[in-house]
Design an enzyme around this catalytic site. Sequence first.
Site, PDB file in Angstrom:
ATOM      1  N   HIS A 307       3.108   5.297   6.487  1.00  0.00           N
ATOM      2  CA  HIS A 307       2.204   4.901   5.404  1.00  0.00           C
ATOM      3  C   HIS A 307       1.301   6.087   5.061  1.00  0.00           C
ATOM      4  O   HIS A 307       0.837   6.794   5.956  1.00  0.00           O
ATOM      5  CB  HIS A 307       1.354   3.709   5.894  1.00  0.00           C
ATOM      6  CG  HIS A 307       0.196   3.388   5.000  1.00  0.00           C
ATOM      7  ND1 HIS A 307      -1.123   3.578   5.378  1.00  0.00           N
ATOM      8  CD2 HIS A 307       0.156   2.875   3.752  1.00  0.00           C
ATOM      9  CE1 HIS A 307      -1.921   3.192   4.386  1.00  0.00           C
ATOM     10  NE2 HIS A 307      -1.173   2.769   3.398  1.00  0.00           N
ATOM     11  N   ASN A 308       1.058   6.312   3.764  1.00  0.00           N
ATOM     12  CA  ASN A 308       0.195   7.434   3.334  1.00  0.00           C
ATOM     13  C   ASN A 308       0.467   8.682   4.182  1.00  0.00           C
ATOM     14  O   ASN A 308      -0.431   9.258   4.795  1.00  0.00           O
ATOM     15  CB  ASN A 308      -1.283   7.037   3.414  1.00  0.00           C
ATOM     16  CG  ASN A 308      -1.655   6.053   2.310  1.00  0.00           C
ATOM     17  OD1 ASN A 308      -0.818   5.699   1.470  1.00  0.00           O
ATOM     18  ND2 ASN A 308      -2.891   5.599   2.291  1.00  0.00           N
ATOM     19  N   GLU A 337       5.696   8.308   2.348  1.00  0.00           N
ATOM     20  CA  GLU A 337       5.007   7.861   1.140  1.00  0.00           C
ATOM     21  C   GLU A 337       4.315   9.026   0.437  1.00  0.00           C
ATOM     22  O   GLU A 337       3.761   9.916   1.090  1.00  0.00           O
ATOM     23  CB  GLU A 337       3.967   6.796   1.514  1.00  0.00           C
ATOM     24  CG  GLU A 337       3.372   6.145   0.286  1.00  0.00           C
ATOM     25  CD  GLU A 337       2.404   5.013   0.617  1.00  0.00           C
ATOM     26  OE1 GLU A 337       1.891   4.421  -0.338  1.00  0.00           O
ATOM     27  OE2 GLU A 337       2.154   4.744   1.809  1.00  0.00           O
ATOM     28  N   ASP A 339       1.584   9.547  -2.721  1.00  0.00           N
ATOM     29  CA  ASP A 339       0.671   9.013  -3.748  1.00  0.00           C
ATOM     30  C   ASP A 339       0.399  10.109  -4.773  1.00  0.00           C
ATOM     31  O   ASP A 339      -0.225  11.117  -4.433  1.00  0.00           O
ATOM     32  CB  ASP A 339      -0.685   8.625  -3.119  1.00  0.00           C
ATOM     33  CG  ASP A 339      -0.614   7.278  -2.424  1.00  0.00           C
ATOM     34  OD1 ASP A 339       0.497   6.791  -2.255  1.00  0.00           O
ATOM     35  OD2 ASP A 339      -1.672   6.746  -2.053  1.00  0.00           O
ATOM     36  N   HIS A 352      -5.250  10.434  -1.521  1.00  0.00           N
ATOM     37  CA  HIS A 352      -5.549   9.007  -1.540  1.00  0.00           C
ATOM     38  C   HIS A 352      -6.561   8.765  -2.658  1.00  0.00           C
ATOM     39  O   HIS A 352      -7.741   9.091  -2.503  1.00  0.00           O
ATOM     40  CB  HIS A 352      -6.099   8.562  -0.180  1.00  0.00           C
ATOM     41  CG  HIS A 352      -5.933   7.091   0.050  1.00  0.00           C
ATOM     42  ND1 HIS A 352      -6.492   6.424   1.093  1.00  0.00           N
ATOM     43  CD2 HIS A 352      -5.247   6.154  -0.652  1.00  0.00           C
ATOM     44  CE1 HIS A 352      -6.174   5.143   1.026  1.00  0.00           C
ATOM     45  NE2 HIS A 352      -5.415   4.965  -0.015  1.00  0.00           N
ATOM     46  N   GLU A 386       4.119   6.259  -4.958  1.00  0.00           N
ATOM     47  CA  GLU A 386       3.073   5.455  -5.596  1.00  0.00           C
ATOM     48  C   GLU A 386       2.575   6.303  -6.756  1.00  0.00           C
ATOM     49  O   GLU A 386       1.894   7.304  -6.560  1.00  0.00           O
ATOM     50  CB  GLU A 386       1.955   5.128  -4.593  1.00  0.00           C
ATOM     51  CG  GLU A 386       1.174   3.911  -5.028  1.00  0.00           C
ATOM     52  CD  GLU A 386       0.099   3.522  -4.019  1.00  0.00           C
ATOM     53  OE1 GLU A 386      -1.077   3.467  -4.422  1.00  0.00           O
ATOM     54  OE2 GLU A 386       0.426   3.291  -2.850  1.00  0.00           O
TER      55      GLU A 386
END
Length: 757
Positions: A307-308, A337, A339, A352, A386
């Site tokens: 995640h992230n 991931e 973003d 983030h 994302e």
Amino acid sequence: MPSLCQDLHAGSYDPDVKVMIAGSTLRKVKSRSWKKQRHFRLLEDGLTIWYKSRWAGRGHSTFSVTEVEAVREGHQSEVLLSIAEEFPADLCFTLVFHGRQGNLDLVADSPEEAQAWIRGVRKLIHKAQTMDEKERLDQWVWDWFQKADKNKDGKMNFKEVKKLLKMMNVDMNEEHALHLFTMADKSESDSLEIEQFVYFYKMLTQRDEVWKVFQDYSGDGEKLMLEELENFLRMEQQEGEQSAQHAKELIDRYEPSETALKQGAMSLDGFQMYLCSQEGSIFNPEHQNLYQDMSQPLSHYFISSSHNTYLLEDQLRGQSSLEAYIQALKRGCRCVEVDCWDGSDGEPVVYHGHTLTSKILFKDVVSTVKEYAFKASDFPVILSLENHCGVEQQTVMARHLSQILGDSLLTTLLDGQVPQQLPSPQELKGKILLKAKKIGGLEQCLDETLTDEVSDDEEMANGDPESPCTEDPPAANKKHKKSKLSRELSDLVVYCKSVHFHGFEHARSHAKCYEMSSFSESKAKKLVKEAGTDFVQYNTRQLSRIYPSGLRTDSSNYNPQEIWSMGCQIVALNFQTAGLEMDLNDGLFRQNGCCGFVLKPEFMRDATSQFSPEKPEGRQGYKPLRLSIQVISGQQLPKVNQKEGSIVDPLVRVEIYGVPQDQAKEETSHINNNGFNPVWNETLNFVIHTPELALVRFLVEDYDKASRNDFIGQFTLPFTCIQAGYRHIHLLSKDGTVIPPSSLFVNISISELTSGS
């Protein structure tokens, strides 16, 4: 006893190692503005690298070559790239450590000096990795001798021996210590040289509990004849048919005594060496390599997921770094991931959103993924996108993905057909898949009239948002917010189209196998309670991705086991955060060649499955098992508190993670003041209802009656990978790295649970 350096060149030092022993002044670099000179040298043990500032008084630091995973040459880290104009590549190198420890970036004064350190460290790493059990033990003894020989005269007096025992976590009365010392001091010189110290160490580490097992099977108490070893393997290690062949192999592999070898027998030393080896370990060696069928649809596997991935620390102020991608991919992670946000100069950035985390360039992330994607595993990597960029920068992203990844990026259907089920890891070997929103479906790929607007509520509507402190309006108001998609980016999405989840009923009748949804941990847990069997069935055909709650701003993790019990494949965790949850993740993916894919149990691959984790007894083929673990002893546990004189009070806790009915914990009592060779001889019993989903975690703690126990070491593995019989468990640090030679010695039996038992 030769140390590593003496060993390297049959008596004469290797020229590179010579340079390291003489020492060099190297610049240690932490950032563009932090560059300081430090004196580095290799100590005589050939393992320890020592360094200090030329100004700081007595303060110095050390690390072991065994902690170093690799040496990178040139500008191969973000830090060294940032100073590339100041220092040419041939002066620069990076030491990369195992686990989560940060890199050490160094700059030498000359290319020759840089090369000597690069080659030297690589040789020492190679040597340390290729040592057999006996050499490893010799090295360990030599290390202790070096540490204790304070005045460096190559001898150890009784005072030094007493200090050494404390360092080794041994609490022994002076009388007994003196008795062993006198027995070892054959020259009666009131001091021990290295050979005598080896004898002293051998007496100290004599394992009575191993000797007892040996005696049970040895006719003369001196050795195990081939037939006796066969009996042991058949009766205790439950090896059945292959015992005879295996007994022969074990003698050839582990017996140090020529005399015993000639008789085709095994001495106590050989027996102990076998029990401490990988073959004597609790983890079934056959499951360490790739052993599962890799030709089933992607949805039939658990997939190691991060995640992230770009974050090295917390979710609000932490540093975004390419190293975080490297670390995750090296650990076998197969879903990372990214973003993406609009960058100020037309280049998309990764961070983030709406937080103070630092930014890195999207194109650098893609380059890093390309370089490291297939180092740990050949099986596919999913890039979970994302996307918060406007259409223009989305097109830039599409261009970077296509140009940098080239043929590795999967952009077309494998056989030109719209699939009824997802392709397999085997078919997708060496491929990178993009998970993102897509205009239309695979069926309408050629339809140019489609609108380029897609619903923007996928991440939001399935629970809490991914962003902890989002500035966007709350979910209710943004239900129908639309965002424009770049056609170029959309076209790169093939088998992982992100969609909003409209319920299991809708999925059964309308969903395509290539459509996947993301759920927050709280939404997933709610679905577990409300519709367990539906979720299991849904996950036989489609992928689902679970992510940590937006409230976990400290990058803490949720328990992945509860989510795997539903058959969810992509259970994303904060890889940067050590602890129980990552131990479970590492434990599950330790099998099958650490390839990042683990085949789900059969009852989770059947679309008509009636399995529910809440009612495991309701499934076909339900067969609970009894697991009995006799915790016999511990060996050379690490000190928790480095203060001289402090010795641990260890206890062992065994924890089972699986379906709700299987969650259990049992622990031994604690042993006062003995981290060196504590003996418990206590048996812990468990009933396992769904063995195929259970993970077993062995945790050693330092008992403290006034406050929380301190962590000493742990090892986690799938129940299905356990070898029964007398086994050693090689403990790992909090960070998941090995702490040789710390271990537990256990006797494990697994039996069917009969109605009467």
